[in-house]
Design an enzyme around this catalytic site. Structure first.
Site, PDB file in Angstrom:
ATOM      1  N   ARG A 178      -5.696  -4.392 -13.194  1.00 50.48           N
ATOM      2  CA  ARG A 178      -4.344  -4.820 -12.850  1.00 50.48           C
ATOM      3  C   ARG A 178      -3.471  -4.650 -14.097  1.00 50.48           C
ATOM      4  NH1 ARG A 178      -1.859  -8.127  -9.308  1.00 50.48           N
ATOM      5  NH2 ARG A 178      -2.850  -6.702  -7.828  1.00 50.48           N
ATOM      6  N   ARG A 228     -15.877  -4.405  -3.962  1.00 49.09           N
ATOM      7  CA  ARG A 228     -14.514  -4.845  -4.245  1.00 49.09           C
ATOM      8  C   ARG A 228     -14.468  -5.603  -5.566  1.00 49.09           C
ATOM      9  NH1 ARG A 228     -13.630  -8.364   0.993  1.00 49.09           N
ATOM     10  NH2 ARG A 228     -15.692  -9.015   0.267  1.00 49.09           N
ATOM     11  N   GLU A 256      -3.034   1.174  -5.778  1.00 50.06           N
ATOM     12  CA  GLU A 256      -2.032   0.357  -5.094  1.00 50.06           C
ATOM     13  C   GLU A 256      -0.922   0.006  -6.074  1.00 50.06           C
ATOM     14  OE1 GLU A 256      -3.405  -3.120  -3.018  1.00 50.06           O
ATOM     15  OE2 GLU A 256      -5.107  -2.079  -2.107  1.00 50.06           O
ATOM     16  N   LYS A 264       0.826  -1.211   0.000  1.00 54.65           N
ATOM     17  CA  LYS A 264       0.000   0.000   0.000  1.00 54.65           C
ATOM     18  C   LYS A 264       0.863   1.265   0.000  1.00 54.65           C
ATOM     19  CE  LYS A 264      -3.906  -2.384   0.656  1.00 54.65           C
ATOM     20  NZ  LYS A 264      -3.381  -3.759   0.714  1.00 54.65           N
ATOM     21  N   ASP A 321      -2.527  -1.319  -9.566  1.00 58.31           N
ATOM     22  CA  ASP A 321      -3.981  -1.354  -9.503  1.00 58.31           C
ATOM     23  C   ASP A 321      -4.489   0.036  -9.851  1.00 58.31           C
ATOM     24  OD1 ASP A 321      -3.862  -3.973  -8.768  1.00 58.31           O
ATOM     25  OD2 ASP A 321      -4.349  -3.644  -6.657  1.00 58.31           O
ATOM     26  N   ASN A 359       1.633  -3.177  -6.360  1.00 67.16           N
ATOM     27  CA  ASN A 359       1.887  -4.511  -5.804  1.00 67.16           C
ATOM     28  C   ASN A 359       3.222  -5.045  -6.290  1.00 67.16           C
ATOM     29  OD1 ASN A 359      -0.970  -5.269  -4.595  1.00 67.16           O
ATOM     30  ND2 ASN A 359      -1.327  -4.275  -6.559  1.00 67.16           N
ATOM     31  N   LYS A 386      -9.031   0.820   4.217  1.00 66.47           N
ATOM     32  CA  LYS A 386      -8.438  -0.510   4.138  1.00 66.47           C
ATOM     33  C   LYS A 386      -7.190  -0.599   5.011  1.00 66.47           C
ATOM     34  CE  LYS A 386      -6.714   0.882  -0.428  1.00 66.47           C
ATOM     35  NZ  LYS A 386      -6.707   0.543  -1.864  1.00 66.47           N
ATOM     36  N   ARG A 413     -10.892  -6.064 -13.015  1.00 62.62           N
ATOM     37  CA  ARG A 413     -11.597  -6.910 -12.050  1.00 62.62           C
ATOM     38  C   ARG A 413     -12.847  -6.170 -11.594  1.00 62.62           C
ATOM     39  NH1 ARG A 413      -6.325  -7.194  -8.592  1.00 62.62           N
ATOM     40  NH2 ARG A 413      -6.448  -5.032  -9.308  1.00 62.62           N
TER      41      ARG A 413
END
Length: 314
Positions: A210, A233, A281, A125, A273, A283, A160, A225
Site C-alpha cells: 500500500r 490474499r 488497484e 477497481k 496497491d 483506492n 475479484k 501486506r
C-alpha cells in the site's frame, strides 16, 4: 479550523490501527476541532443547504472511551472549514448518492476531501483502467467466455468483484482451471455482475504494497501486506501481515507518475496497491495504513496528511 468527518459509526473504530482516528488525533493535537457524522445523517431540503446531524467530539487520549461528545447539532456542511469523506467501501448506491449531496455542498461553498466528483470518477477497481501501463494484464467483463479465454492465455489468474473490499471475494485459479466455472458463476451472477481478472503476480509473496499519495506526493514508506500460510490474499482484513518498508525505485517511479494527475482532480489522499512493480488497484474512498507505517518506521503519516489538508485550505 473545524473539520467534519463523514465516516462509519465512531463506536466501530479500532483505534489502535484506524486511519480516520489518526487524522482526528493529529488535527486535535494542532488545536483544530473535530465533528463526525455518518452518511445517513446528511440530508438536503429545497430552499436550504446540505446539512447533517453531527456530533462535536473531543478525543480523550484514553483507549476506552476514546472520545466524548461535546455537542450535537444540525449544521450546514458549508459551515465547516473542511469535510473529509471517510466512509469505508463498498462503493454502493448509497455511497454514490452521498457523493451527490457532497457535490451540492461544494456548490454551496463547502470544501470536501476527497472531491466527491473525483470519488465518482475513480471507483476503487476501475480507476486502474486509466493507468494500464502500470498494471498487470487485466480484464474487466461480464462475459464468462472472455474470462475462460483470459485464463487460457495467462494460466494463473486472480478474479475479484468490482465492489469488494478487504480481500472479499478474491479467488485464484491456477493452470488446471479447477473450479473456474463455479467461481465465474459466483462472481458474475449469470452475467449480471462485472468481474475483474488479472494475471497472478508471484511477487505477492513479498507483499501487496500500500503506497500512500498525499497532496500529490508519495509517502516515503509503504506497508507490504504479506499473505500468511496458504492464503493468497495479503489484505490485513484477510489475515495478512503488515510490514512497513521504504519505497523501492520502481515504487517511486510509479507513485511520481500517478500522484500529480490524481491530486489535480481533488484526490488529496490515494492508496495505490502494488505487487512487485505492477499496480493492481487505486483506492480513493477511504485509504488506510497510516498507523501501521508510523508505528513501524516513525514517519508521521498523519502529520503529512494534515499538512496537505492545511495547504489545500490556505
Amino acid at each position: 479550523m473545524h473539520v467534519l468527518f463523514v465516516a462509519d459509526p465512531l463506536a466501530s473504530f479500532k483505534i489502535h490501527k484506524d486511519t480516520t482516528f489518526a487524522m482526528m488525533r493529529e488535527l486535535q493535537r494542532r488545536g483544530h476541532t473535530v465533528a463526525a457524522c455518518e452518511p445517513s445523517d446528511v440530508s438536503w431540503r429545497s430552499g436550504g443547504h446540505v446539512s447533517a446531524r453531527v456530533q462535536d467530539i473531543r478525543l480523550t487520549g484514553a483507549h476506552e472511551p476514546w472520545f466524548e461528545v461535546t455537542g450535537q447539532r444540525n449544521v450546514a456542511l458549508k459551515d465547516f472549514d473542511a469535510v473529509l469523506m471517510r466512509k469505508d467501501p463498498p462503493f454502493d448506491s448509497e455511497f454514490f448518492y452521498a457523493t451527490h449531496w457532497l457535490s451540492q455542498a461544494e456548490r454551496e461553498g463547502a470544501r470536501v476531501f476527497n472531491s466527491p466528483q473525483a470519488l465518482r470518477d475513480h471507483p476503487e477497481k476501475l480507476a486502474l483502467l486509466e493507468f494500464a501501463e502500470f498494471a498487470p494484464p487485466t480484464l474487466v467483463t461480464r462475459c464468462a467466455d472472455d474470462i475462460r479465454a483470459f485464463h487460457a492465455e495467462h494460466g494463473d489468474i486472480i478474479l475479484k468483484p468490482l465492489d469488494g473490499m478487504g480481500g472479499m471475494g478474491i479467488y485464484r485459479v491456477r493452470e488446471d482451471g479447477l473450479n473456474l466455472g463455479s467461481i465465474i458463476e459466483t462472481l458474475n451472477q449469470d452475467g449480471s455482475n462485472s468481474v475483474m481478472v488479472q494475471r497472478y503476480q508471484p511477487a505477492i509473496a513479498q507483499g501487496d504494497k500500500r503506497i500512500l499519495l498525499i497532496g500529490g506526493e508519495p509517502a516515503p514508506y509503504c506497508l507490504a501486506r504479506i499473505p500468511q500460510g496458504t492464503e493468497v490474499r495479503g489484505n490485513l482484513a484477510a489475515g495478512g501481515k503488515g510490514v512497513a518498508q521504504p519505497l523501492s525505485e520502481s515504487d517511486w517511479a510509479i507513485a511520481r507518475a500517478i500522484a500529480p494527475r490524481l491530486a489535480a482532480r481533488g484526490l488529496l489522499l490515494v492508496g495505490l496497491d502494488v505487487i512487485g512493480d505492477k499496480v493492481t488497484e487505486i483506492n480513493v474512498t477511504s485509504p488506510t495504513c497510516f498507523q501501521e507505517i508510523q508505528q513501524q518506521t516513525g514517519f508521521d503519516v498523519p502529520a503529512m496528511f494534515v499538512d496537505a489538508l492545511e495547504a489545500a485550505l490556505a
